[in-house]
Design a protein around this motif. Sequence first.
Motif, mmCIF file in Angstrom:
data_model
loop_
_atom_site.group_PDB
_atom_site.id
_atom_site.type_symbol
_atom_site.label_atom_id
_atom_site.label_comp_id
_atom_site.label_asym_id
_atom_site.label_seq_id
_atom_site.Cartn_x
_atom_site.Cartn_y
_atom_site.Cartn_z
ATOM 1 N N UNK A 96 0.501 56.896 -15.158
ATOM 2 C CA UNK A 96 1.486 57.884 -15.930
ATOM 3 C C UNK A 96 0.590 59.099 -16.121
ATOM 4 N N UNK A 97 -0.578 59.207 -16.385
ATOM 5 C CA UNK A 97 -1.106 60.599 -16.837
ATOM 6 C C UNK A 97 -1.401 61.385 -15.348
ATOM 7 N N UNK A 98 -1.523 60.680 -14.416
ATOM 8 C CA UNK A 98 -1.805 61.445 -13.030
ATOM 9 C C UNK A 98 -0.209 61.771 -12.419
ATOM 10 N N UNK A 99 0.717 61.003 -12.460
ATOM 11 C CA UNK A 99 2.004 61.226 -12.198
ATOM 12 C C UNK A 99 2.685 62.375 -12.933
ATOM 13 N N UNK A 100 2.370 62.279 -14.291
ATOM 14 C CA UNK A 100 2.810 63.497 -15.215
ATOM 15 C C UNK A 100 2.394 64.854 -14.844
ATOM 16 N N UNK A 101 0.950 64.891 -14.426
ATOM 17 C CA UNK A 101 0.176 66.027 -14.207
ATOM 18 C C UNK A 101 0.821 66.657 -12.839
ATOM 19 N N UNK A 102 1.257 65.678 -11.932
ATOM 20 C CA UNK A 102 1.295 66.167 -10.351
ATOM 21 C C UNK A 102 2.944 66.202 -10.055
ATOM 22 N N UNK A 103 3.687 65.810 -11.075
ATOM 23 C CA UNK A 103 5.062 65.914 -10.590
ATOM 24 C C UNK A 103 5.790 67.186 -10.333
ATOM 25 N N UNK A 104 5.287 68.341 -10.666
ATOM 26 C CA UNK A 104 5.673 69.580 -10.142
ATOM 27 C C UNK A 104 4.898 70.174 -9.079
ATOM 28 N N UNK A 105 3.973 69.207 -8.579
ATOM 29 C CA UNK A 105 3.190 69.892 -7.490
ATOM 30 C C UNK A 105 2.851 69.261 -6.471
ATOM 31 N N UNK A 106 3.639 67.864 -6.281
ATOM 32 C CA UNK A 106 3.758 67.122 -4.953
ATOM 33 C C UNK A 106 5.037 66.723 -4.767
ATOM 34 N N UNK A 107 5.526 66.550 -3.437
ATOM 35 C CA UNK A 107 6.890 66.273 -3.154
ATOM 36 C C UNK A 107 7.424 64.546 -3.490
ATOM 37 N N UNK A 108 6.306 63.850 -3.402
ATOM 38 C CA UNK A 108 6.803 62.363 -3.558
ATOM 39 C C UNK A 108 5.321 61.782 -3.817
ATOM 40 N N UNK A 109 5.624 60.585 -4.613
ATOM 41 C CA UNK A 109 4.453 59.903 -5.036
ATOM 42 C C UNK A 109 4.607 58.410 -4.697
ATOM 43 N N UNK A 110 3.628 57.758 -3.780
ATOM 44 C CA UNK A 110 3.647 56.613 -3.213
ATOM 45 C C UNK A 110 2.461 55.715 -4.043
ATOM 46 N N UNK A 111 3.185 54.905 -4.689
ATOM 47 C CA UNK A 111 2.182 54.062 -5.705
ATOM 48 C C UNK A 111 1.940 52.414 -4.797
ATOM 49 N N UNK A 112 0.725 52.205 -4.354
ATOM 50 C CA UNK A 112 0.553 50.996 -3.762
ATOM 51 C C UNK A 112 0.571 49.951 -4.846
ATOM 52 N N UNK A 113 1.667 48.966 -4.767
ATOM 53 C CA UNK A 113 1.545 48.208 -5.949
ATOM 54 C C UNK A 113 1.369 46.668 -5.231
ATOM 55 N N UNK A 114 1.993 45.865 -5.898
ATOM 56 C CA UNK A 114 1.910 44.350 -5.217
ATOM 57 C C UNK A 114 3.024 43.466 -5.363
ATOM 58 N N UNK A 115 3.337 42.510 -4.595
ATOM 59 C CA UNK A 115 4.104 41.661 -4.523
ATOM 60 C C UNK A 115 4.014 40.480 -5.971
ATOM 61 N N UNK A 116 2.833 40.617 -6.517
ATOM 62 C CA UNK A 116 2.771 39.956 -7.839
ATOM 63 C C UNK A 116 3.567 40.669 -8.951
ATOM 64 N N UNK A 117 4.275 41.807 -8.861
ATOM 65 C CA UNK A 117 5.410 42.226 -9.763
ATOM 66 C C UNK A 117 6.431 41.312 -10.053
ATOM 67 N N UNK A 118 6.848 40.461 -8.963
ATOM 68 C CA UNK A 118 7.952 39.598 -9.217
ATOM 69 C C UNK A 118 7.582 38.554 -10.072
ATOM 70 N N UNK A 119 8.708 38.011 -10.928
ATOM 71 C CA UNK A 119 8.549 36.814 -11.949
ATOM 72 C C UNK A 119 8.101 35.791 -11.177
ATOM 73 N N UNK A 120 7.209 35.072 -11.793
ATOM 74 C CA UNK A 120 6.728 33.729 -11.120
ATOM 75 C C UNK A 120 8.069 32.611 -11.758
ATOM 76 N N UNK A 121 8.318 31.729 -10.449
ATOM 77 C CA UNK A 121 7.631 31.917 -9.059
ATOM 78 C C UNK A 121 8.956 32.294 -8.375
ATOM 79 N N UNK A 122 8.712 33.341 -7.427
ATOM 80 C CA UNK A 122 9.879 33.805 -6.691
ATOM 81 C C UNK A 122 10.086 32.827 -5.547
ATOM 82 N N UNK A 123 11.385 32.602 -5.187
ATOM 83 C CA UNK A 123 11.812 31.679 -4.153
ATOM 84 C C UNK A 123 11.491 32.230 -2.882
ATOM 85 N N UNK A 124 11.191 31.049 -1.860
ATOM 86 C CA UNK A 124 11.179 31.647 -0.399
ATOM 87 C C UNK A 124 12.315 32.574 -0.129
ATOM 88 N N UNK A 125 12.041 33.533 0.627
ATOM 89 C CA UNK A 125 13.093 34.485 0.923
ATOM 90 C C UNK A 125 13.380 35.754 -0.100
#
Length: 336
Positions: A79-108
């Motif tokens: 949050x702090x970094x993104x707020x600082x940079x929002x007017x100084x960068x064109x795009x923010x790529x955040x390397x997240x994870x498939x762990x963000x899905x509610x357990x247990x996600x079904x196949x597919x």
Amino acid sequence: MRLLALGGTEFAGRAVVEAALARGWEVTVFHRGRHAAPDGVRELLGDRTAVDGLAALDEDPGTWDVVVDTWSSAPRVVRDAARLLRDRAGRYAYVSSRSVYAWAPPAGYAEDAPVVDGASPDAGATDYARDKRGGELAAVAAFGADRSLLVRSGLLIGPYENVGRLPWWLNRVARGGPVLAPGPRELPLQYVDVRDQAEWILDAAERELSGPYNLTSPSGHTTMGALLEARVRVTGGPAELRWTAPEVVLGAGVEPWTQLPVWVPPHSDLHDALHAADVSRAVASGLRCRPVSETVADTWAWLREIGGTAPQRTDRTAVGLDPEAEAKVLAAASGV
């Protein structure tokens, strides 16, 4: 293109930096100084978790086409970094994870699958899934849905790995002797080489893509058999793979994924979640995955260059099965 890497000295971040330098991009790396940055970058030093830890970045006059952030703990740091940079960068790529899905996600499951509850961009460190989801929310809050890219990585392997999965297997196979090979041999796997992920992120930045992407290979890009056999070939050790039925492995109390890295039993919630996601959106947008033999060979070459012991993240549990436990499973499987 001008890239700002938050981190950029280890594994996923380092792969992005090296790929950008190879393309001739101007690269700035903001990091704590604990690891050497790749040659050819401009460095800014600071600790994102400290009071005034972003001062060097705040005082710098630079602007960037894209920011790549691999942060894995408290969302408020994103949050702090993104707020600082929002007017100084064109795009923010955040390397997240498939762990963000509610357990247990079904196949597919695709990018519209339900995500974990309780995540907040203002939170301190909680658990990995909510931390990553909170980081996503922080990026979107600062840059908007149209300027934020959420890279939901799957199993990530390749050179510079600091989690230990592929390095453990390579060292185990290199040691030789009977090797517990958890079956079935044809078990489909899903992973992404860290360098393929890096190239996709840079391509996505150039094309101004946004939104979430499941970023890993199609399920079955390789199999457990092909992965282990590639390790035997590249190490050249006298290893003998002893394929063992999953029920025997589990019956011996072996923990999938941690004690036997990468492997999880077929027809299980774990396999559906880790090795059966829908990645058609990433593939349609240009994701290219190199052969498993190349990933294994290059990781082995890197591992030998650094003396055989891979770096280990302090926030991750060490992986691998100790020799005594492996011997017991092999004995049980052979009826000895």
